[in-house]
Design a protein around this motif. Structure first.
Motif, PDB file in Angstrom:
ATOM      1  N   GLU A 102      23.124  62.461  37.130  1.00 49.45           N
ATOM      2  CA  GLU A 102      22.492  63.248  38.176  1.00 49.45           C
ATOM      3  C   GLU A 102      21.572  62.372  39.014  1.00 49.45           C
ATOM      4  O   GLU A 102      20.796  61.585  38.485  1.00 49.45           O
ATOM      5  N   GLY A 103      21.657  62.515  40.334  1.00 48.51           N
ATOM      6  CA  GLY A 103      20.800  61.736  41.218  1.00 48.51           C
ATOM      7  C   GLY A 103      21.283  60.301  41.342  1.00 48.51           C
ATOM      8  O   GLY A 103      22.435  59.976  41.060  1.00 48.51           O
ATOM      9  N   ALA A 104      20.356  59.433  41.744  1.00 45.25           N
ATOM     10  CA  ALA A 104      20.691  58.026  41.972  1.00 45.25           C
ATOM     11  C   ALA A 104      19.953  57.155  40.963  1.00 45.25           C
ATOM     12  O   ALA A 104      18.848  57.486  40.526  1.00 45.25           O
ATOM     13  N   PRO A 105      20.525  56.027  40.590  1.00 41.79           N
ATOM     14  CA  PRO A 105      19.830  55.131  39.654  1.00 41.79           C
ATOM     15  C   PRO A 105      18.623  54.495  40.310  1.00 41.79           C
ATOM     16  O   PRO A 105      18.543  54.358  41.533  1.00 41.79           O
ATOM     17  N   ALA A 106      17.665  54.079  39.474  1.00 41.57           N
ATOM     18  CA  ALA A 106      16.482  53.397  39.988  1.00 41.57           C
ATOM     19  C   ALA A 106      16.790  51.972  40.420  1.00 41.57           C
ATOM     20  O   ALA A 106      16.054  51.373  41.203  1.00 41.57           O
ATOM     21  N   TRP A 107      17.896  51.423  39.904  1.00 46.21           N
ATOM     22  CA  TRP A 107      18.292  50.045  40.221  1.00 46.21           C
ATOM     23  C   TRP A 107      19.764  49.899  39.909  1.00 46.21           C
ATOM     24  O   TRP A 107      20.295  50.532  38.987  1.00 46.21           O
ATOM     25  N   SER A 108      20.453  49.086  40.698  1.00 47.64           N
ATOM     26  CA  SER A 108      21.870  48.852  40.461  1.00 47.64           C
ATOM     27  C   SER A 108      22.222  47.434  40.864  1.00 47.64           C
ATOM     28  O   SER A 108      21.673  46.906  41.840  1.00 47.64           O
ATOM     29  N   ARG A 109      23.121  46.821  40.101  1.00 48.35           N
ATOM     30  CA  ARG A 109      23.559  45.466  40.407  1.00 48.35           C
ATOM     31  C   ARG A 109      25.045  45.350  40.106  1.00 48.35           C
ATOM     32  O   ARG A 109      25.497  45.619  38.986  1.00 48.35           O
ATOM     33  N   ALA A 110      25.811  44.979  41.129  1.00 52.47           N
ATOM     34  CA  ALA A 110      27.246  44.785  40.936  1.00 52.47           C
ATOM     35  C   ALA A 110      27.496  43.550  40.086  1.00 52.47           C
ATOM     36  O   ALA A 110      26.786  42.551  40.197  1.00 52.47           O
ATOM     37  N   LEU A 111      28.515  43.621  39.243  1.00 52.26           N
ATOM     38  CA  LEU A 111      28.842  42.526  38.338  1.00 52.26           C
ATOM     39  C   LEU A 111      30.210  41.965  38.683  1.00 52.26           C
ATOM     40  O   LEU A 111      31.158  42.726  38.921  1.00 52.26           O
ATOM     41  N   PRO A 112      30.334  40.646  38.683  1.00 49.72           N
ATOM     42  CA  PRO A 112      31.642  40.043  38.929  1.00 49.72           C
ATOM     43  C   PRO A 112      32.537  40.200  37.706  1.00 49.72           C
ATOM     44  O   PRO A 112      32.055  40.511  36.604  1.00 49.72           O
ATOM     45  N   PRO A 113      33.826  39.989  37.862  1.00 49.44           N
ATOM     46  CA  PRO A 113      34.702  40.013  36.678  1.00 49.44           C
ATOM     47  C   PRO A 113      34.239  38.978  35.663  1.00 49.44           C
ATOM     48  O   PRO A 113      33.889  37.857  36.002  1.00 49.44           O
ATOM     49  N   GLU A 114      34.213  39.389  34.399  1.00 49.69           N
ATOM     50  CA  GLU A 114      33.695  38.530  33.345  1.00 49.69           C
ATOM     51  C   GLU A 114      34.727  38.311  32.255  1.00 49.69           C
ATOM     52  O   GLU A 114      35.774  38.977  32.228  1.00 49.69           O
ATOM     53  N   PRO A 115      34.448  37.367  31.339  1.00 46.30           N
ATOM     54  CA  PRO A 115      35.342  37.192  30.194  1.00 46.30           C
ATOM     55  C   PRO A 115      35.461  38.473  29.387  1.00 46.30           C
ATOM     56  O   PRO A 115      34.676  39.411  29.545  1.00 46.30           O
ATOM     57  N   ARG A 116      36.418  38.485  28.520  1.00 42.98           N
ATOM     58  CA  ARG A 116      36.675  39.678  27.714  1.00 42.98           C
ATOM     59  C   ARG A 116      35.464  40.060  26.879  1.00 42.98           C
ATOM     60  O   ARG A 116      35.203  41.236  26.654  1.00 42.98           O
ATOM     61  N   CYS A 117      34.732  39.085  26.386  1.00 41.69           N
ATOM     62  CA  CYS A 117      33.551  39.341  25.556  1.00 41.69           C
ATOM     63  C   CYS A 117      32.333  38.702  26.216  1.00 41.69           C
ATOM     64  O   CYS A 117      31.939  37.580  25.849  1.00 41.69           O
ATOM     65  N   PRO A 118      31.727  39.364  27.200  1.00 37.22           N
ATOM     66  CA  PRO A 118      30.549  38.791  27.858  1.00 37.22           C
ATOM     67  C   PRO A 118      29.358  38.758  26.914  1.00 37.22           C
ATOM     68  O   PRO A 118      29.324  39.484  25.908  1.00 37.22           O
TER      69      PRO A 118
END
Length: 285
Positions: A102-118
């Motif tokens: 519900e609503g909007a997050p207080a902070w957001s950061r897009a993540l690039p594609p990562e290894p299978r086990c980051p």
């Protein structure tokens, strides 16, 4: 004969007690796993995020809400940071208890594609997250981190070669640099140099690491026995007994660990503890 079923127990105060109402006390309380089972647990003071076979869910005072689409959590009493395959977001605690939808997050950061086990939270590409503002802090580009642990005022990092770095508040010796000074940038814990570590952990004002050989190192504040050593009050009591001729032996040994000093010493409020099999060493942090 069937294998015994694992149980998860939580310790801490309930939301009712946090509001000044009667509650079950600090625990332990059993987490009911249900048919999906419980794989991982991320506790805060008055609630907990668990990973089950069906995904993440938040639990608090009998309340259970799913957190669909998220893979990891980093909770606090004000916010919870959630990590998914494409983004990391921080949600206010109240919104998280409603399912973080519900609503909007207080902070957001897009993540690039990562290894299978980051690497696990708090680590993120280029830096690390914290469950309160500013939510993201960049790491120096030359620092290759495998694991990161957050204390109340300090940070520990496990480097790519097993080296340990610490920075932040140092007034309780939690950095392991041999002083009580704060440090603004990551600094190698020189007392552990040459001893590859496999993991690091941070408490409120104390720290720990485990070497690849299985040695446990602990340093920082020992006011309440956090280092598995007698607390300051007990050490003072023993010292008083010695002064009065009571004959109670004090703990002493060769110092080792971050910030250690050689020689015989009594257990201080700031100390180090290293143990493996029968070896026990005490030192200043």
């Amino acid at each position: 004969m069937a294998a015994p079923r694992r149980a998860w127990l939580v310790f801490g105060f309930s939301p009712e007690e946090a509001a000044g109402e009667p509650g079950p006390g600090p625990g332990p309380r059993r987490l009911e796993s249900g048919p999906e089972g419980i794989r991982r647990v991320w506790p805060a003071w008055s609630y907990v995020v668990v990973e089950t076979g069906a995904g993440l869910e938040v639990r608090s005072a009998g309340l259970r809400r799913p957190l669909p689409g998220w893979a990891e959590a980093l909770p606090s009493e004000t916010h919870v940071v959630l990590r998914g395959p494409a983004a990391a977001q921080a949600w206010p605690r109240a919104a998280a208890l409603r399912g973080a939808g519900e609503g909007a997050p207080a902070w957001s950061r897009a993540l690039p594609p990562e290894p299978r086990c980051p690497p696990p939270l708090p680590l993120l590409p280029g830096g690390f997250a914290t469950p309160r503002p500013p939510f993201f802090t960049a790491l120096p580009g030359a620092l290759r981190a495998r694991r990161l642990a957050l204390g109340h005022e300090h940070v520990l990092v496990l480097g790519a070669a097993g080296e340990a770095y610490a920075w932040g508040g140092g007034r309780h010796g939690q950095l392991g640099h041999g002083t009580l000074e704060s440090v603004k940038e990551p600094r190698l814990v020189e007392a552990l140099a040459g001893v590859p570590m496999q993991t690091v952990a941070a408490g409120g004002w104390h720290s720990a690491s485990v070497s690849e050989a299985g040695d446990l190192y602990m340093w920082g504040w020992n006011e309440s026995g956090q280092l598995a050593l007698p607390s300051k009050g007990l050490a003072e009591e023993r010292a008083q007994d010695e002064d009065t001729g009571a004959g109670v032996p004090s703990l002493a040994g060769s110092a080792a660990g971050p910030g250690g000093q050689q020689g015989q010493l009594r257990v201080p409020a700031h100390g180090c503890y290293h143990t493996r099999r029968r070896a026990v060493h005490l030192g200043l942090g």
